[in-house]
Every structure is written in C-alpha cells, then in structure tokens.
Design a protein around this motif. Structure first.
Motif, PDB file in Angstrom:
ATOM      1  N   SER A 134      71.879 -53.645  11.075  1.00  0.00           N
ATOM      2  CA  SER A 134      73.013 -53.180  10.194  1.00  0.00           C
ATOM      3  C   SER A 134      72.897 -52.259   8.852  1.00  0.00           C
ATOM      4  O   SER A 134      73.913 -51.547   8.381  1.00  0.00           O
ATOM      5  CB  SER A 134      74.079 -53.969   9.788  1.00  0.00           C
TER       6      SER A 134
ATOM      7  N   ILE B 131      71.687 -49.138   8.241  1.00  0.00           N
ATOM      8  CA  ILE B 131      71.945 -48.103   8.860  1.00  0.00           C
ATOM      9  C   ILE B 131      73.796 -47.691   8.193  1.00  0.00           C
ATOM     10  O   ILE B 131      74.159 -46.824   7.673  1.00  0.00           O
ATOM     11  CB  ILE B 131      72.326 -47.255   9.964  1.00  0.00           C
ATOM     12  N   GLU B 132      74.777 -48.714   8.764  1.00  0.00           N
ATOM     13  CA  GLU B 132      76.000 -48.604   8.996  1.00  0.00           C
ATOM     14  C   GLU B 132      76.567 -48.801   7.066  1.00  0.00           C
ATOM     15  O   GLU B 132      77.390 -47.969   7.239  1.00  0.00           O
ATOM     16  CB  GLU B 132      76.554 -49.723   9.810  1.00  0.00           C
TER      17      GLU B 132
ATOM     18  N   TYR C 129      74.466 -47.884   4.669  1.00  0.00           N
ATOM     19  CA  TYR C 129      74.998 -47.038   3.818  1.00  0.00           C
ATOM     20  C   TYR C 129      75.849 -46.579   3.529  1.00  0.00           C
ATOM     21  O   TYR C 129      76.423 -45.582   2.791  1.00  0.00           O
ATOM     22  CB  TYR C 129      73.410 -46.643   3.747  1.00  0.00           C
TER      23      TYR C 129
ATOM     24  N   SER D 240      65.294 -51.106   9.111  1.00  0.00           N
ATOM     25  CA  SER D 240      65.741 -50.366  10.229  1.00  0.00           C
ATOM     26  C   SER D 240      66.570 -49.269   9.233  1.00  0.00           C
ATOM     27  O   SER D 240      65.799 -47.600   9.404  1.00  0.00           O
ATOM     28  CB  SER D 240      67.263 -50.694  10.301  1.00  0.00           C
ATOM     29  N   LEU D 241      66.485 -49.109   7.846  1.00  0.00           N
ATOM     30  CA  LEU D 241      67.192 -48.034   7.027  1.00  0.00           C
ATOM     31  C   LEU D 241      65.404 -46.990   6.769  1.00  0.00           C
ATOM     32  O   LEU D 241      65.978 -45.580   6.523  1.00  0.00           O
ATOM     33  CB  LEU D 241      67.850 -47.989   5.579  1.00  0.00           C
TER      34      LEU D 241
ATOM     35  N   TYR E 186      65.040 -45.263   9.815  1.00  0.00           N
ATOM     36  CA  TYR E 186      65.789 -44.018   9.626  1.00  0.00           C
ATOM     37  C   TYR E 186      65.774 -42.949   8.800  1.00  0.00           C
ATOM     38  O   TYR E 186      66.351 -42.183   9.342  1.00  0.00           O
ATOM     39  CB  TYR E 186      67.234 -44.835   9.644  1.00  0.00           C
TER      40      TYR E 186
ATOM     41  N   LYS F  78      69.101 -45.683  17.678  1.00  0.00           N
ATOM     42  CA  LYS F  78      68.405 -46.659  16.509  1.00  0.00           C
ATOM     43  C   LYS F  78      67.710 -47.207  18.515  1.00  0.00           C
ATOM     44  O   LYS F  78      66.589 -47.544  17.522  1.00  0.00           O
ATOM     45  CB  LYS F  78      69.456 -47.909  16.803  1.00  0.00           C
TER      46      LYS F  78
END
Lengths: 719, 719
Positions: free
Chosen positions: A560, A562-563, A565, B374-375, B378, B637
């Motif tokens: 989560s 990315i969301e 951010y 994940s960030l 990304y 993702k």
C-alpha cells in the motif's frame, strides 16, 4: 521611508570599474548590447499593479525589515563575511573559511549583544551551513529538553559560551531512519559507575554528524542502553571526544570527517567509532529515563512530549522551503526579464522596451525577452505561486505548532496527531516541490544557470539534503496516510466525531462523497479558488476511501506504500491551497496592504497548475469531466497572462538581499553581464595565469611538449 | 569464457587492508554487521531468470568486451589515470590533473597505435570531460566539413598531432540558441586581404567555449561576415589566439576562463573578446561560402548537409542518456539490495538472506532490504526499464542516421525531416528522463546518495548540461511539433502520402482516430506491449489534431508552445515504446541470447509506468476508461513484482566497470561500508589532521581562543 529601507538590502553595483593588472584597456570601454538589463527591470517594476514593499511587509510583518538592515550592515562591512571568493574555494579552504567566520560571528554576537532574532538573521544572511550549526541547533536544545535541571544548567552554561562545542551523533553508517536499529551500545558498569560506549561493528560507526569531523569537543551520542544484561534501546549520552587542552581526540575513539559531499562542504560532517570507551554515569541525559548507581533502570510514563521538537523542525522546514523557492524564482524571473532570445513580435507586443527599439530604430535589433515566451511563463510562474503557497502554509504550521504546544503544556494532547500528520506530509511535499522548483529555475536560465555565478547550483546543493533529512520524503508519507486512514474509520464509526470547524484539515473526510465537479459550471468558475478547493478535497477523500477499501480486503501494508505516497501528497496539496485561500481572502492584513487582488490571481494559478500536474487523479474517477479539463488548460493560460505584469514585483516582494542571492543573473539592478565578467575575472585560474604572463600553470609540463614535439624554431615561426 | 572477460571489468577489492598512520588498531578488526553486502548480491545474482553476460552481448554486440578490458588494463595500471583523488580535488587542481591526463593519453594513444574505437573507449573509461574534448570533438570535424580540401589538409595535419590545439567558439555571453543573433563581426579589409575580427560589446564576448580558457592555441570563431558593407551573417574563421612559442595570448584579444560550474570543472570553458583583431583571408573556412581577394561573397546552393552533424550529435546523446541512466540504476539497485532498514517480514518473505538470519537465529536481527519495499521498487524499476528503452532508441537513431546519410550522399533528402524531428524530440526527452532518473537514483540511496563517494553527484553534475546544450530541451520540441503538424496536414490533403511502412514514425497520424481503448478488453491485455503502443499512438495523434485545430482557428505560435512541448513528448514516448517492442519481439539476437522474455517484462513495465506518469493525457478525452486506469495501477504492481528477481542482473548486464562507477555504494562486490570508510580516511581534512596529532588546521587560530577564553589551566583541567 519603508521603501528606502528595503532598497538598502541591495548593494549598489560598481562592477568592472577598477582596472586589473593584465587586463587590456579596450575591455573597459565595452558595455552590454542594448537594451540594458537595468532598463528592462525598471520597466517591469513600473508596470506592477501592486506595491511590492507593501507585500514585503504583509509577508514578514514590519519588524524584520529593520533587523535585516542592521545585521547586514555589520556583516557586509566585515572582510570575514565577504562572499566574494566563496564560489572559487575548494573543500579544505571553504571549511577553514567557515570556521573563521563562525569564530568571528560568535565574538561579534557577544560584543554587539545580539539577541536570538539577530543571531538567526545573521546565519540566514551568511547563508551557508556552519560548523557550529548543530551546536546551537541540536546539541543545546537536546541538553535543554533531555537533561535534568542540574545537567542542563552545567552543560548549557559551558555550551552557551563556546567553552565546549557540541554535536548530535545519532545516524550510523548502516542505520538512518530506523533509530531502533542503531548498534552503538552504552553498557552500565556498576563497579566503576560508568557507561562503556562501544561500536560493535563498522556499520555502528556514527556517520554524517555535523561538526563532529574536526570541530566538536563533545557529542550527544545515541546508544543502546544496556544495564543488568538488558537492552533498553537508544538513549542519549554526553561524550567528551576531544581534549579541551589541545583538541586531540581521546584514546579509545576514532573520529574524522566523512568526506566531500554535493554541498555542505564547509561543514565537517563526521564519523566516530568507540572502543570500550568509558564515561561517568552522570553523562547519561536523565530527565526522563534514569539509571541509578546500582544499574536499575527507570523509564518515563509518557514520551509524547519529544514529538514537539520534531514537529517544530518540520514546520520550520516548510517555511524554509518557501524562502528557498522564492530565491530560485527571484533569480530566474529577473534574468528572464533581461535575457533576450529570438524575435517574436507577437510575444513582445506588450513589451515597452521592445517597442522602443524596434519601430524607432530597425537597425538596433531587439530580441524578445524570454519571460514573454509562453513556455517560460508556464515553467516559472507556477513556481512563484508555489513559493507563496509554501509561505502561507509554513506560517500556518508554526502557528498551529505553537497552539499545540500551549495545549500540551496544559495537558491537552488533542492536536498532536493532526499536527504531526500535517507536518510530516507537508515537510515531504514542500521540500520536494522546492528542490524541483529551484532546479527548474536553474535550467530556465539556460547555459548561465550552470555557472556557479548564477547563484543557483551551490544553493540548490545546500538545499537538497532536506529531502532526506528529518524524515525521508518517501517514508514520511506513511505517517500522514496512517492518520488519514484512522480518521476516516473514526468518522465512519462515529459521525459525531467529524470536525465542525473549518480550521480542521480532515473535515472533508467526513463529508458526503460527490461524484462530479458540479460547482464548476462555466469556464469562469475555474477562476474561483473555493471551487478549486472543493475538487482537491474530493480527490484526497476518494484516494483515502479507495485505499481503506483495498486494505479492508486484505492488501498488506507494504503493498500500500504507493497509494500512501499519493494520499499524503493529495492531502497536503489540499492544505496548501486551503491556507492560500485563507491568506488571499480572509487575512485582513492582505486587504490593508492592498495586495489581496494579486494574491487571488496567484492563488488561482497555484490551484490550476497543481491540478494540471496531478490531473489524472482528478479525472480518472470521472469527477472532472472532459470539458472541464479543456477549460482548465485554457484558464491556466489566462492565469499566466494575469500574473505576467506582476512577475518581477512578486519576486521583489520577498526582499531577498543581493548579499544573499550572490548571483550575477538575479541581482536587483539587472547588471547581469557586467557581473558575469567581473566574477569570471576573479577565477583563480585567471588570476594565477595573469601573474605569469597569462600562461597557465602546467603549460611547460603538459602542453609545450605536445605542441612543440620535434619542431625546430623555424617550424614554430611558420605556424 | 566471456563471463570471465566481463568479470575482469570489476577490480578486486582490498579495502582497508593496509594500516594507515594514526589510525587506531581496533579499527582493523571491525566488519560491517551481518548480513554482508557481498552475500546479498550473490543471492540476488543467483535468482535471475536470465544470463546477464548474454544480455551484455546482446546490448553491445560481442566485440566491445575485448576493447573494454584492453584499454582499461592500460589505464588502471597507470598512476596518471587513477581516480582515487578525484572527489577531493578543488577546481584548479582538478583542471591541472586533467591536463596531465590529456597529455599522457595523447602520448599513450600514439605509442600504442590506438584506433578511434580504442581512443573513444579510453575517454569513456576516464569518464571526465577533457580539456581536449572539443579539439577532437568539434574543432577537427568542423575543419573537415567546412574547410576546403587544402584547408582541411593543412590544419587537420597540425591538429591531429596536437601541434595546435583547437576549440569551437560560437556561443556568446548574450547569445545562445539564436545563432543569427551573434554579435562578433569579421569585416573584410580588401587592402590587406584580411578579416578584422571584432567584439562590439560585452555581450559579444564568446563564452562557454570548452578548452578556450587556458589551453587552446586556435579557435574556430563564428562571426558575422561583413564585406563591401553588407552583413552575410555568421560564418566560421580559424583564429590563432595563443603563441605556439610560449602560449601567451596575442595582442588585441582578451581571453580567459569563465569560472566555476556545477560540473566540468576540469575543463577550461573560456571567454574571448576581440579588439579589431586581424587574420588572413584564407583563415575563413571556405568549403561552401567564399570571399575572394576583392571582397566578393559567394554562397553555396544548399546547406542542408550541415544538418548531418547536428543530427548525429543528438542521436549520440540519446544513446549516451541510456548509458548514463543505466549507471545511475546500477548504483541504486545494488545498494538497495544491500541496504537494510526496518523489519517487514511480509516484504522480506522472498528474501533468502532475511530468512536465513531471522528464523535460525532470532538474536541476529535482520532488517528488510530496501529493494523489497514496494515504494522503492516503484521509484527504481521503471528507471531500469527506461535505461533499456533509451538504449534501443539510441541505437535505432544511429542506424536511421546512417541510412539517411547514405541516402543524402546519393542525393536523396527524403529521410531528413523525419530524422531531424525524431532526433530533436528524442534528445529533449531522453536527456530529461536521464537527468531526472539519475537524481531519483541518488535520492533513493538516502543520506549516502549525498556523499560524493556514492559516485552519483559528480556524475549527475557532468550530465546536467546536456539538457541545455545542443538545443535547449524546451526549445527543441518546436522542431518536432512543427514537423508533426506539417505531416498531419499533408496526410489529410493527400491520403496517398500516408506512409505504408511500419518503420515510419508518423504512420499513426494518418490512421482513423479511435474513441476508446477497445483493444484492452481485460486486465491481462495491459501486459501486451502492442496494445499499450496503440494507446500511445492514439494519444499523440489526438494531441497533434487538437493543436492543429486550435491553430487553424487562429491560436498564434507563441500561445502554442505549451501544447508543442506536450506533443513532442507524446510522439517520442511512442517512438521509445515502439523501438522497445521491436527489440523484445523482433530482434533475433534477443531470442538467440535467451533474453527476450525478460525484455518483454521490462517493455511492459516501461509502457505501463510511462502511461501512468502521463495518465491525464490518456484519460481526459475518454480514451482510457475509469476501469482501465484501475487495471493499469494494478498491473504496474504486477510488473514490478515480475522485474524483482532480475533487478540486480538487469543492471549487471550493462557491464559498467567499477573503474567507471567510482562508487562506494554501487561497486560490483557489494563492499559498500568498507568502501565508504576507506574513501573517508583519504579525505584531505583527515590526512592533514593526522599529520598534526589529529588536530585540525585552524584550531589554534579559530577554536582555541573561543574554547579557552579567560580560563586558567585549573579550570581547563576540571572540564
């Protein structure tokens, strides 16, 4: 009167007047081609629709003006604080120069009995990170907040007079954001009533500590407290590291400088390793946690109070970002009004300077000022708007921080979560905006933006660590999102908990979600900041709701990020616009200073251009319609045109002195080209060559053998 | 075999092995905390689904491998080319060091009879702009293309052997992109058969000229040719500026260095002013335009041929951007696999290293590798994808350029407009992408990205001028848009002119416009690059049509620049994806090297992430639906997860030697922390202090008086 005071900030220019040895005489007869920069700026200033000195007073309140001049006078008249050679110095030179300045500043401040405001203004004007910055900025505040009364009194007394020079050693070579992961240990030895500070590995070395490398005598070291075999995690200890007699590091430690960096090269960021290094028990800062003689540990009941400093620093960084961006814009806008390139009569149709030259004397070519190209406006004017937006939210943050601290002293912690969330997200967003904006300003100056003389590269490099320091800008957004998700849940479970006050930053989360931007019925509605604000509220609310739904369905935290951010950014852009609307419409001082109309123009541009840069998030759920996006792009052009006559006055309003800008391109009087030359002539490669018949060092060794290899003097004569 | 050859590029590491004077013994016993970086990288490399050495051969073709090792061996074994001190040198030192290198390199290349490929490889490996770069890169090619046969033969003979050292002086202090606006004049004097070169103003000074400041003996000067009272605009002249006897500048000129810059500080970018300075008539380069003895001017019939060099340089910059971005990604990805921060078992579930430490020995804390957040993925994985995208389009540009030149030599100019448009837009887009990506890589390294030892700041600062040089990235987009608007008009007026070949970059402009993205029927369709490409074609076509419509309704050029920037970007993103699809699906060498599957994965990520970053332009006309945007974000993702096991191998594939990276964070063997320390110990502030009992220079003068002010030795002893 006040105008004159503001004018004083800009030092009168006398470039190229004194003949230098080795410069041919014909040089002194040359002037830049017409039109002159001073002329262009004069025309720009004349066409502003508001009084920039009134804007200055509105932005900073009156009293600052006097302090700026008072302190600047002292610094500009002292050789020690000259910035003339700053751009030419290598690292070691620059460090030494800065040390000299720090030493002199400490002496001056004492002699002139400068209060905190004047000392702060001094550092702002010197405009260079200092070797003592962490001494006053972290070491002393930390002693104050974490030491017992007795400890504070003793150590602060010494620190205040520079009897000792301190630094704050937390970050380690292998450990940054995760403070709980620090390796350095402080093991209590009851037999001797000492702590043994130790670095168990290479990655445990303290690293990046400002002032530690070569200057500090003492460090506050964050180390894992171990007593009676139990690890209580990081605590703060005062550790003497260099002798007050001769400044030599003590045995059992290894200390040094971490090496060259993008900026901050005048500061000795340092490393330190401890090899079973002993300090007395009373060197642990014991206001909250304590270790008694026998090694018994006691912890404080709550530690929320320590959030205060962190929030203050973040709030301060928001305000600093505003000023940094304003400085970038000042240079780029002034230079864009002077720099001319290609001729586009359509673009120059409102340029009085262009009109003076072209029709009356077609032989005197006049090119179009680059500020009149629409793409240059599109790059730069939103940055002016951002600098104002950041300023209003920076001041809002400081106000709300003070309110929170007052409440907390009365035992009321209610504001803490909201202020903490806003400060985290805003620190992340505003330092990111400012770093990007300064670089965009630099590039918009074309080739000359690459020269240190533009004043932008060095300054940008000093600003850049702020995207990492005090909470990495990506990591921080989790703080904000966590809070927003929590509020959403709360409002849903208990609608009575939805804030009633318009001052709340999260009231919108409790509103009934809307499906489309019905308030924007006509194209003209997009010039209404309140209607724009509604769209920002919707977008942020939608993103929070969507993530909450995903997580309810099992999406894990790491998936989560990315969301999160995106959510933090959306929320904080909403806050920025909200505070801008407040300043333009509701601040009585704006009306009193007759700057409200220009602020509204700027507020609209900020809203529109921010919306455009994030457009997909407004459009993808169908909230903003296809037709409204067409309006949006058209209205941006309209806003750029509305800002155009005020562009120079809007950057003048920040009142940033030439002494701070230290920029050939951005100086107040517009003498760009004279100044570029003046600075180039002082380049050491030139100065050294001129001392040797204008032949470069290294010629005999490296060039001559190549050029004259195997040539007779006859051959040479022929060439 | 080939693997071993590739391995040779990475120098074996022996950090911190030799005791240094003044370093305490305990230091040498310390190692980084577990797990070791080398271990993490080993595990990463083992899990790749393809062979990175086969990818290297696919990317560069076989032959390069040998040359890299051959040239690198020579340079690494010569003290002169050591990079050990590069990060510590101030400007003057660095310039002198570079001059020494240039001189030695010229000598070596001659002795070893290096061909052009080896000389080029040498500069790539030295990896620093050189004082002679413009001599070989501009001065000589310009003599070759613009001199008569006789002129070329004479001057090139001298230049080739460094009998003379040349530079190329076009840009002026007040004039950059607009070459027609140059002020310097060359007035023909028939009486003496000479040209008089003159700078009529300060802004006429040549500025930024690489190698001019201190090194060059000759300059090719672009000056307005004036003969018989008529101004024929800028032409090229060879101007002797420094004596070949003693290197002193000649009378009548004023020449020097333009001062410090963000990067390129080893190069003497220079300025020059001429005061009625005379040169012989035959110093005008007369392959095309000529002036005879009597001052009669004759111009060439066509001059399109001169576009060739410009296009070549731009094509070359596209390929360079790929390699630059790959280098940034190499450092950031390797470091992200080693750096660990916080513990998230969910994020680390596929990390063998984490699993080894945590369950078996809970006392050995293991944090999560930042590459598993994940960030971070990304931020970084799309940059890996971009580096490959830029590479394929760079090579495509060079191929199509060569085809065009071949055609032009046969008198066929057909390809010129298309290639010119693509090269302008791609130069703008790819250098912008690379500059942004390198900075993102730097920031993703956290605090250590700010240290010069990361290898990124110095390298980024050297790359940055490319967004301005050879056509400013904003200006250039007008070239591309003008061409696209013209093609659209042409295809409309004459449908038979619509290209039939899939190789055409503008065929899509002639297609029937579509309303929605019907090809993407299911979420899985978004993993099909051809379906993505369709969306890119639609978006670019729509933007071109919309602008054409606005301009047909009277929108003037200056009001269209914002749209032109968008159009050029859209068109070039389409080209990037198109060429990536070609490489992944149609290049037989990709299949032969078994790298096609991983390229497809990367191609999809490139398409998806690029679409997301420009999403509003896909959504705002209703082409991409609300549902499809939800798919898009979900598929990103999925793509990030697909790239994850190959991340390190994908950057390894570029085969960038440690000698080039010069990075503590990015080195092949993963010894990040040992290397940071090793480099810090060599910092001159440390070296100098160690020579004086570990006390910093400046202590006696600036620190001691502050610390010991008014203290008795008794007092001191107490502290």
């Amino acid at each position: 009167m006040a105008d004159k005071e503001l004018q004083k900030r800009h030092k009168p220019a006398a470039p190229l007047s004194e003949p230098m040895r080795g410069i041919p005489g014909f040089f002194y007869d040359l002037k830049p081609a017409e039109p002159q920069g001073a002329n262009s700026l004069q025309v720009e200033r004349a066409k502003a629709t508001f009084d920039s000195s009134k804007m200055t007073r509105f932005l900073f309140t009156n009293y600052l003006g006097g302090i700026v001049n008072e302190v600047q006078d002292v610094l500009e008249n002292d050789e020690t604080f000259s910035k003339e050679n700053r751009y030419y110095m290598g690292r070691s030179e620059r460090f030494l120069d800065r040390l000299k300045m720090d030493s002199k500043f400490a002496q001056l401040a004492r002699e002139l009995k400068w209060d905190d405001a004047r000392r702060t203004m001094g550092s702002l004007l010197i405009d260079e990170p200092g070797t003592f910055s962490l001494h006053t900025g972290m070491f002393m505040p930390c002693l104050n907040s974490q030491g017992t009364d007795e400890q504070s009194k003793y150590w602060l007394g010494l620190a205040h007079n520079y009897r000792i020079i301190g630094c704050y050693a937390q970050t380690e070579l292998g450990h940054g954001s995760n403070v709980q992961g620090l390796e350095t240990t402080a093991t209590y030895i009851p037999e001797t009533e000492q702590f043994e500070i130790h670095s168990p590995s290479l990655t445990a070395s303290k690293w990046w500590v400002g002032g530690l490398g070569k200057t500090a005598t003492h460090a506050i070291v964050m180390a894992r407290l171990i007593t009676k075999g139990k690890d209580f995690g990081p605590h703060a200890f005062i550790v003497p590291i260099r002798s007050l007699e001769n400044h030599k590091p003590f045995a059992g430690i290894m200390v040094g400088d971490v090496g060259p960096k993008m900026g901050f090269n005048c500061v000795d960021n340092g490393f330190i390793l401890f090899n079973k290094y002993r300090i007395p028990r009373d060197h642990m800062l014991m206001r909250y946690s304590k270790v008694d003689k026998d090694g018994n540990y006691s912890a404080p009941p709550v530690q929320k109070i320590s959030y205060g400093t962190m929030i203050f620093v973040r709030a301060y960084l928001v305000a600093s970002s505003a000023l940094a961006l304003a400085r970038g814009a000042t240079v780029a806008i002034r230079y864009s009004a002077i720099r001319r390139q290609f001729t586009d009569p359509e673009a120059s149709k409102n340029d009085e300077v262009f009109q003076q030259y072209v029709p009356q004397n077609p032989k005197l070519k006049c090119e179009t000022a680059v500020i009149d190209y629409s793409l240059q406006q599109y790059r730069l004017f939103p940055i002016i708007a951002q600098s104002y937006a950041l300023h209003f939210s920076g001041f809002w943050m400081l106000r709300i921080y003070m309110k929170m601290m007052k409440n907390m002293n009365d035992g009321n912690m209610d504001l803490l979560p909201e202020v903490h969330a806003a400060s985290s997200g805003l620190k992340s967003l505003t330092t990111t905006i400012a770093a990007a904006g300064i670089e965009e300003c630099r590039r918009s100056c074309g080739g000359h933006g690459y020269s240190l003389f533009s004043g932008l590269p060095d300054f940008l490099n000093t600003f850049l660590p702020l995207v990492t320091l005090e909470g990495d800008n990506h990591l921080l957004t989790q703080q904000t999102s966590r809070y927003l998700l929590k509020q959403l849940r709360k409002y849903k479970q208990d609608p009575s908990s939805i804030p009633k006050s318009d001052g709340s930053t999260t009231k919108y989360l409790g509103a009934m979600p809307t499906k489309s931007w019905t308030a924007a019925k006509t194209e003209a509605d997009l010039q209404n900041p309140l209607i724009l604000l509604e769209a920002f509220a919707h977008r942020s609310q939608r993103l929070v709701i969507e993530l909450a739904t995903k997580m309810a369905k099992g999406q894990v935290w790491n998936d989560s990020l990315i969301e999160m951010y995106a959510i933090s950014k959306a929320h904080c852009q909403y806050i920025l616009l909200k505070n801008f609307v407040h300043a333009a419409y509701h601040d009585k001082r704006a009306a009193a200073n007759e700057v409200a109309p220009v602020l509204v123009t700027l507020c609209v541009l900020f809203g529109l251009s921010t919306m455009e840069s994030e457009l997909s998030e407004f459009v993808e759920d169908g909230f903003v319609s296809q037709k409204q996006t067409v309006w949006l792009r058209a209205q941006i052009k309209k806003s750029l045109a509305a800002v155009r006559p005020n562009a120079v006055a809007l950057v003048d309003s920040w009142g940033i002195p030439d002494y701070v800008l230290n920029s050939a391109l951005g100086r107040y009087d517009g003498k760009v080209y004279e100044s570029m030359f003046e600075m180039a002539l002082k380049e050491p490669l030139n100065v050294n060559a001129r001392a040797h018949g204008d032949v470069v060092e290294g010629y005999e060794e490296f060039l001559k053998p190549l050029i004259q290899r195997g040539l007779s003097s006859d051959d040479k004569a022929k060439l």
